[in-house]
Write a protein that holds these residues in place. Structure first.
Motif, PDB file in Angstrom:
ATOM      1  N   VAL A 153     -16.287  13.747 -13.526  1.00  0.00           N
ATOM      2  CA  VAL A 153     -15.990  14.619 -12.456  1.00  0.00           C
ATOM      3  C   VAL A 153     -15.598  13.940 -11.284  1.00  0.00           C
ATOM      4  N   PHE A 154     -16.659  12.906 -10.658  1.00  0.00           N
ATOM      5  CA  PHE A 154     -16.301  12.103  -9.638  1.00  0.00           C
ATOM      6  C   PHE A 154     -14.811  11.410  -9.707  1.00  0.00           C
ATOM      7  N   PHE A 155     -14.762  11.018 -10.936  1.00  0.00           N
ATOM      8  CA  PHE A 155     -13.460   9.983 -11.474  1.00  0.00           C
ATOM      9  C   PHE A 155     -12.269  10.923 -11.268  1.00  0.00           C
ATOM     10  N   LYS A 156     -12.120  12.253 -11.693  1.00  0.00           N
ATOM     11  CA  LYS A 156     -10.827  13.067 -11.437  1.00  0.00           C
ATOM     12  C   LYS A 156     -10.668  13.388 -10.124  1.00  0.00           C
ATOM     13  N   GLN A 157     -11.844  13.709  -9.322  1.00  0.00           N
ATOM     14  CA  GLN A 157     -11.649  14.367  -8.043  1.00  0.00           C
ATOM     15  C   GLN A 157     -11.277  13.202  -7.019  1.00  0.00           C
ATOM     16  N   THR A 158     -11.783  11.791  -7.475  1.00  0.00           N
ATOM     17  CA  THR A 158     -11.112  10.803  -6.658  1.00  0.00           C
ATOM     18  C   THR A 158      -9.634  10.585  -7.081  1.00  0.00           C
ATOM     19  N   ASN A 159      -9.250  10.486  -8.254  1.00  0.00           N
ATOM     20  CA  ASN A 159      -7.843  10.307  -8.455  1.00  0.00           C
ATOM     21  C   ASN A 159      -6.857  11.547  -7.967  1.00  0.00           C
ATOM     22  N   ASP A 160      -7.221  12.635  -7.952  1.00  0.00           N
ATOM     23  CA  ASP A 160      -6.622  13.593  -7.241  1.00  0.00           C
ATOM     24  C   ASP A 160      -6.444  13.375  -5.923  1.00  0.00           C
ATOM     25  N   PHE A 161      -7.449  13.051  -5.266  1.00  0.00           N
ATOM     26  CA  PHE A 161      -7.297  12.772  -3.734  1.00  0.00           C
ATOM     27  C   PHE A 161      -6.314  11.602  -3.464  1.00  0.00           C
ATOM     28  N   LEU A 162      -6.521  10.548  -4.291  1.00  0.00           N
ATOM     29  CA  LEU A 162      -5.591   9.285  -4.149  1.00  0.00           C
ATOM     30  C   LEU A 162      -4.162   9.639  -4.321  1.00  0.00           C
ATOM     31  N   HIS A 163      -4.102  10.549  -5.415  1.00  0.00           N
ATOM     32  CA  HIS A 163      -2.522  10.973  -5.760  1.00  0.00           C
ATOM     33  C   HIS A 163      -1.856  11.769  -4.549  1.00  0.00           C
ATOM     34  N   GLU A 164      -2.947  12.380  -3.753  1.00  0.00           N
ATOM     35  CA  GLU A 164      -2.481  13.317  -2.682  1.00  0.00           C
ATOM     36  C   GLU A 164      -1.399  12.204  -1.764  1.00  0.00           C
ATOM     37  N   TYR A 165      -1.787  11.042  -1.555  1.00  0.00           N
ATOM     38  CA  TYR A 165      -1.413  10.109  -0.802  1.00  0.00           C
ATOM     39  C   TYR A 165      -0.308   9.013  -1.610  1.00  0.00           C
ATOM     40  N   GLY A 166      -0.025   9.426  -2.644  1.00  0.00           N
ATOM     41  CA  GLY A 166       1.002   8.764  -3.393  1.00  0.00           C
ATOM     42  C   GLY A 166       0.621   7.217  -3.958  1.00  0.00           C
ATOM     43  N   LEU A 167      -0.782   7.298  -3.982  1.00  0.00           N
ATOM     44  CA  LEU A 167      -1.201   5.805  -4.535  1.00  0.00           C
ATOM     45  C   LEU A 167      -1.213   6.020  -6.204  1.00  0.00           C
ATOM     46  N   LYS A 168      -0.737   4.956  -6.833  1.00  0.00           N
ATOM     47  CA  LYS A 168      -0.966   4.787  -8.193  1.00  0.00           C
ATOM     48  C   LYS A 168      -2.525   3.966  -8.224  1.00  0.00           C
ATOM     49  N   ILE A 169      -2.888   4.417  -9.401  1.00  0.00           N
ATOM     50  CA  ILE A 169      -4.339   4.101  -9.893  1.00  0.00           C
ATOM     51  C   ILE A 169      -4.436   3.459 -11.098  1.00  0.00           C
ATOM     52  N   ALA A 170      -5.460   2.410 -11.211  1.00  0.00           N
ATOM     53  CA  ALA A 170      -5.820   1.711 -12.410  1.00  0.00           C
ATOM     54  C   ALA A 170      -7.144   1.656 -12.637  1.00  0.00           C
ATOM     55  N   ALA A 171      -7.552   1.797 -13.807  1.00  0.00           N
ATOM     56  CA  ALA A 171      -8.949   1.581 -14.365  1.00  0.00           C
ATOM     57  C   ALA A 171      -8.914   0.983 -15.600  1.00  0.00           C
ATOM     58  N   PHE A 172     -10.321   0.765 -16.107  1.00  0.00           N
ATOM     59  CA  PHE A 172     -10.542  -0.186 -17.191  1.00  0.00           C
ATOM     60  C   PHE A 172     -10.999   0.701 -18.384  1.00  0.00           C
TER      61      PHE A 172
END
Length: 358
Positions: A153-172
């Motif tokens: 849940v935290f992970f998805k909320q964080t990614n949604d927030f980061l996408h608001e700023y147009g950031l691409k996201i990486a994870a393992f």
């Protein structure tokens, strides 16, 4: 895109590993300058080897750094962009840098920030410092210690927030071959993925907003590598299955041919789009095997009229159907992939040896 992780050890055959990864459509490499298990005195020599192999195979190399770890290369933060001369294409900075230093660094090389610790005030401060957001991406950590990985849940909320700023996201995701020292417990971002099959975990990360998926550990099994390679090449998901009936050659050929889920996806079935047109001329007689538990593979027989020949994979337990013959089932691992099959998704069934139904 998919990436591998390479750790700076004298015992690591960088060149062979990277060449194999590139052939299997991996395009990214993650490495780190602050791994306490390794000898920092060797970093410069090893990093040069690593970067040369990355350049030779046209792979991007992202290096995890800190001000302290750069000292092992006789560099400061203001000189970190000099790593581009080796072939490093991006720097992941976790701590110890101010927003001004990050903004300055981003004018020289792509910068990857710790995705889990970025907040709105920090991003706004970065923007105020004049950072080009196109030069910044977000990169989640991996977590070697069991029970310390992130919550979904935290992970998805964080990614949604980061996408608001147009950031691409990486994870393992973890590997399923040789696991990384010192704990050998896998290197996932999400705790739920610690013992998960890597390709399944990668598809879930994509569904949660991740743009780039890295294998945290050093190795994958050959069959897992093939899953990643096939998907990276053309978006096809390989589904291992067991065929339980003796099938006509044309039916067996179609069952194992490249196909796709229909663009108008059924709730209860994955309907292989090309099967009915290819097999409509056959006269498929009913058999006494017609139960349809989740994961079974069916082909519609003559009793289904114009639907004869349609091959389906059952998504959920359904009542038996005399108009459909049960001819096999996907394996337990393949069953976990079914929720990620999208409308129009390319699929290829791959028969394997006997496996007990789940």
């Amino acid at each position: 895109m998919f990436g591998i992780s390479i750790y700076l050890s004298e015992n690591n055959d960088f060149e062979a590993t990277i060449e194999s990864a590139a052939k299997n459509h991996f395009s990214l490499i993650f490495s780190s300058l602050h791994i306490p298990e390794e000898n920092p005195a060797n970093y410069k020599h090893l990093l040069t080897r690593l970067a040369n192999a990355a350049k030779k195979n046209n792979m991007q190399l992202i290096l995890d750094i800190s001000a302290k770890s750069l000292e092992n290369l006789d560099l400061t933060i203001s000189q970190a962009d000099q790593l581009t001369t080796l072939g490093v294409t991006g720097l992941r900075v976790d701590y110890g840098l101010s927003t001004l230093e990050i903004a300055e660094l981003a004018t020289k090389i792509k910068v990857f920030l710790n995705a889990s610790t970025i907040n709105r005030p920090f991003l706004e401060e970065l923007l105020q410092a004049g950072v080009d957001i196109a030069q910044v991406e977000a990169f989640h950590n991996y977590y070697p210690k069991p029970h310390t990985g992130l919550d979904t849940v935290f992970f998805k909320q964080t990614n949604d927030f980061l996408h608001e700023y147009g950031l691409k996201i990486a994870a393992f995701v973890p590997g399923d071959g040789e696991l990384r020292q010192p704990l050998f417990e896998g290197l996932p971002t999400l705790e739920k993925h610690r013992t998960c099959q890597p390709f399944t975990a990668a598809l879930e990360l994509e569904s949660l907003g991740v743009d780039h998926v890295y294998i945290g550990d050093s190795a994958l099994r050959p069959e897992t590598t093939q899953q990643f390679a096939t998907y990276a090449k053309d978006g096809t998901i390989l589904l291992e299955c067991v065929v339980t009936e003796t099938l006509a050659p044309e039916l067996m050929k179609q069952l194992t041919s490249l196909d796709r889920n229909r663009m108008d996806p059924a709730r209860d079935l994955i309907r292989l789009e090309n099967s009915r047109p290819a097999l409509s001329h056959l006269e498929i007689q009913p058999i006494n095997k017609n139960t349809r538990s989740a994961g079974t593979i069916t082909v519609d027989n003559v009793l289904f009229g114009r639907y004869q020949g349609e091959i389906s994979i059952v998504r959920k337990d359904l009542p038996a159907e005399v108009k459909s013959n049960t001819i096999g089932y996907v394996t337990a691992q393949a069953m976990l992939l079914l929720p990620f099959i999208q409308p129009g998704q390319s699929i290829q069934l791959s028969p394997v040896g006997k496996e007990m139904p789940y």
